[in-house]
Design a protein around this motif. Structure first.
Motif, PDB file in Angstrom:
ATOM      1  N   MET A   1      35.331  75.540  82.998  1.00  0.00           N
ATOM      2  CA  MET A   1      34.554  74.987  81.888  1.00  0.00           C
ATOM      3  C   MET A   1      32.858  75.224  82.510  1.00  0.00           C
ATOM      4  O   MET A   1      32.800  74.917  83.539  1.00  0.00           O
ATOM      5  N   LYS A   2      32.110  75.384  81.459  1.00  0.00           N
ATOM      6  CA  LYS A   2      30.953  75.485  81.843  1.00  0.00           C
ATOM      7  C   LYS A   2      30.148  74.197  81.943  1.00  0.00           C
ATOM      8  O   LYS A   2      30.471  73.122  80.904  1.00  0.00           O
ATOM      9  N   ALA A   3      29.283  73.893  82.782  1.00  0.00           N
ATOM     10  CA  ALA A   3      28.734  72.708  82.932  1.00  0.00           C
ATOM     11  C   ALA A   3      27.490  72.347  81.999  1.00  0.00           C
ATOM     12  O   ALA A   3      26.791  73.350  81.565  1.00  0.00           O
ATOM     13  N   SER A   4      27.450  71.150  81.437  1.00  0.00           N
ATOM     14  CA  SER A   4      26.345  70.661  80.794  1.00  0.00           C
ATOM     15  C   SER A   4      25.349  69.279  81.328  1.00  0.00           C
ATOM     16  O   SER A   4      26.126  68.633  82.296  1.00  0.00           O
ATOM     17  N   TYR A   5      24.395  69.248  81.123  1.00  0.00           N
ATOM     18  CA  TYR A   5      23.751  68.283  81.798  1.00  0.00           C
ATOM     19  C   TYR A   5      22.928  67.192  80.782  1.00  0.00           C
ATOM     20  O   TYR A   5      22.495  68.054  79.683  1.00  0.00           O
ATOM     21  N   VAL A   6      22.950  66.008  81.008  1.00  0.00           N
ATOM     22  CA  VAL A   6      22.133  65.061  80.001  1.00  0.00           C
ATOM     23  C   VAL A   6      21.025  64.853  81.320  1.00  0.00           C
ATOM     24  O   VAL A   6      21.245  64.552  82.373  1.00  0.00           O
ATOM     25  N   TYR A   7      19.750  65.037  80.927  1.00  0.00           N
ATOM     26  CA  TYR A   7      18.532  64.599  81.760  1.00  0.00           C
ATOM     27  C   TYR A   7      17.459  63.654  81.234  1.00  0.00           C
ATOM     28  O   TYR A   7      17.439  63.633  80.232  1.00  0.00           O
ATOM     29  N   ILE A   8      16.927  62.989  82.147  1.00  0.00           N
ATOM     30  CA  ILE A   8      15.758  62.035  81.849  1.00  0.00           C
ATOM     31  C   ILE A   8      14.283  62.703  82.477  1.00  0.00           C
ATOM     32  O   ILE A   8      14.628  62.742  83.744  1.00  0.00           O
ATOM     33  N   LEU A   9      13.398  62.940  81.735  1.00  0.00           N
ATOM     34  CA  LEU A   9      12.041  63.304  82.419  1.00  0.00           C
ATOM     35  C   LEU A   9      11.076  62.443  82.171  1.00  0.00           C
ATOM     36  O   LEU A   9      10.969  61.625  81.030  1.00  0.00           O
ATOM     37  N   LYS A  10      10.272  62.061  83.231  1.00  0.00           N
ATOM     38  CA  LYS A  10       9.092  60.999  82.943  1.00  0.00           C
ATOM     39  C   LYS A  10       7.890  61.785  82.929  1.00  0.00           C
ATOM     40  O   LYS A  10       7.616  62.788  83.485  1.00  0.00           O
ATOM     41  N   CYS A  11       7.159  61.477  81.755  1.00  0.00           N
ATOM     42  CA  CYS A  11       6.081  62.317  81.335  1.00  0.00           C
ATOM     43  C   CYS A  11       4.864  61.664  81.961  1.00  0.00           C
ATOM     44  O   CYS A  11       4.766  60.510  82.370  1.00  0.00           O
ATOM     45  N   SER A  12       3.854  62.533  81.777  1.00  0.00           N
ATOM     46  CA  SER A  12       2.596  62.017  82.253  1.00  0.00           C
ATOM     47  C   SER A  12       1.875  60.858  81.641  1.00  0.00           C
ATOM     48  O   SER A  12       1.132  60.186  82.248  1.00  0.00           O
ATOM     49  N   ASP A  13       2.426  60.412  80.426  1.00  0.00           N
ATOM     50  CA  ASP A  13       1.886  59.325  79.638  1.00  0.00           C
ATOM     51  C   ASP A  13       2.844  58.107  79.922  1.00  0.00           C
ATOM     52  O   ASP A  13       2.798  57.230  79.160  1.00  0.00           O
ATOM     53  N   ASN A  14       3.845  58.241  80.905  1.00  0.00           N
ATOM     54  CA  ASN A  14       4.636  57.200  81.346  1.00  0.00           C
ATOM     55  C   ASN A  14       5.608  56.909  80.346  1.00  0.00           C
ATOM     56  O   ASN A  14       6.367  55.911  80.420  1.00  0.00           O
ATOM     57  N   THR A  15       6.099  57.892  79.575  1.00  0.00           N
ATOM     58  CA  THR A  15       7.257  57.782  78.660  1.00  0.00           C
ATOM     59  C   THR A  15       8.358  58.650  79.248  1.00  0.00           C
ATOM     60  O   THR A  15       8.112  59.454  80.046  1.00  0.00           O
ATOM     61  N   TYR A  16       9.448  58.402  78.579  1.00  0.00           N
ATOM     62  CA  TYR A  16      10.702  58.989  79.041  1.00  0.00           C
ATOM     63  C   TYR A  16      11.264  60.037  77.810  1.00  0.00           C
ATOM     64  O   TYR A  16      11.072  59.683  76.729  1.00  0.00           O
ATOM     65  N   TYR A  17      11.559  61.195  78.169  1.00  0.00           N
ATOM     66  CA  TYR A  17      12.325  62.201  77.277  1.00  0.00           C
ATOM     67  C   TYR A  17      13.616  62.509  77.955  1.00  0.00           C
ATOM     68  O   TYR A  17      13.858  62.633  78.945  1.00  0.00           O
ATOM     69  N   THR A  18      14.687  62.325  76.787  1.00  0.00           N
ATOM     70  CA  THR A  18      16.100  62.584  77.040  1.00  0.00           C
ATOM     71  C   THR A  18      16.555  63.857  76.263  1.00  0.00           C
ATOM     72  O   THR A  18      15.950  64.009  75.257  1.00  0.00           O
ATOM     73  N   GLY A  19      17.005  64.796  77.153  1.00  0.00           N
ATOM     74  CA  GLY A  19      17.444  66.037  76.689  1.00  0.00           C
ATOM     75  C   GLY A  19      18.959  66.382  77.215  1.00  0.00           C
ATOM     76  O   GLY A  19      19.673  65.629  78.139  1.00  0.00           O
ATOM     77  N   VAL A  20      19.456  67.134  76.444  1.00  0.00           N
ATOM     78  CA  VAL A  20      20.745  68.081  76.876  1.00  0.00           C
ATOM     79  C   VAL A  20      20.426  69.497  76.961  1.00  0.00           C
ATOM     80  O   VAL A  20      19.942  70.127  76.242  1.00  0.00           O
ATOM     81  N   THR A  21      21.259  70.009  78.080  1.00  0.00           N
ATOM     82  CA  THR A  21      21.298  71.690  78.446  1.00  0.00           C
ATOM     83  C   THR A  21      22.257  71.988  78.975  1.00  0.00           C
ATOM     84  O   THR A  21      23.021  71.296  79.794  1.00  0.00           O
ATOM     85  N   SER A  22      22.725  73.155  78.907  1.00  0.00           N
ATOM     86  CA  SER A  22      23.415  73.960  79.838  1.00  0.00           C
ATOM     87  C   SER A  22      23.046  74.488  80.921  1.00  0.00           C
ATOM     88  O   SER A  22      23.868  74.976  81.884  1.00  0.00           O
ATOM     89  N   ASN A  23      21.917  74.483  81.217  1.00  0.00           N
ATOM     90  CA  ASN A  23      20.945  75.258  82.147  1.00  0.00           C
ATOM     91  C   ASN A  23      20.108  74.246  82.548  1.00  0.00           C
ATOM     92  O   ASN A  23      18.767  74.549  81.892  1.00  0.00           O
TER      93      ASN A  23
END
Length: 95
Positions: free
Chosen positions: A1-23
Motif C-alpha cells: 500500500m502507498k504511504a500517506s502522511y498527516v503533518y503539522i507545520l509551524k508557520c512564521s506567525d506562530n500558527t500551526y497548519y495541519t495537512g495530509v499528503t501521499s508525498n
C-alpha cells in the motif's frame, strides 16, 4: 500500500497548519516555496515541519487530519512534543 502522511507545520506567525499528503517531501517543498498562492501557508512562510505520522490507509490519514485540525493549540503542541499522556486531559472541556 502507498504511504500517506498527516503533518503539522509551524508557520512564521506562530500558527500551526495541519495537512495530509501521499508525498511528504514534495508537499513540504510546495509549502516552503509558495507554489499555491491560495494556501494558508503562502503568506506565513517560512514554515517548519514539526510533526508527521505515516499511515498505510489514506482514509485513516484524512480522518486523523480532520481530528487534529479541531484540536486546541495546547493539544497540538502536546502531540508535537511527544507528551502523549497529556492528550486525554487536554481533550476535556473546561467549564
Amino acid at each position: 500500500m502507498k504511504a500517506s502522511y498527516v503533518y503539522i507545520l509551524k508557520c512564521s506567525d506562530n500558527t500551526y497548519y495541519t495537512g495530509v499528503t501521499s508525498n511528504l517531501s514534495q508537499r513540504i517543498f510546495q509549502h516552503e516555496n509558495g507554489v499555491f498562492q491560495d494556501c494558508y501557508t503562502f503568506n506565513r512562510r517560512p514554515v517548519l515541519l514539526v510533526f508527521y505520522a505515516e499511515f498505510t490507509d489514506i482514509t485513516i490519514a484524512i480522518q486523523k487530519e480532520k481530528q487534529i485540525k479541531k484540536w486546541s493549540r495546547a493539544k497540538k503542541e502536546a502531540l508535537i512534543f511527544g507528551e502523549f499522556d497529556d492528550l486525554p486531559n487536554l481533550a476535556k472541556k473546561k467549564f
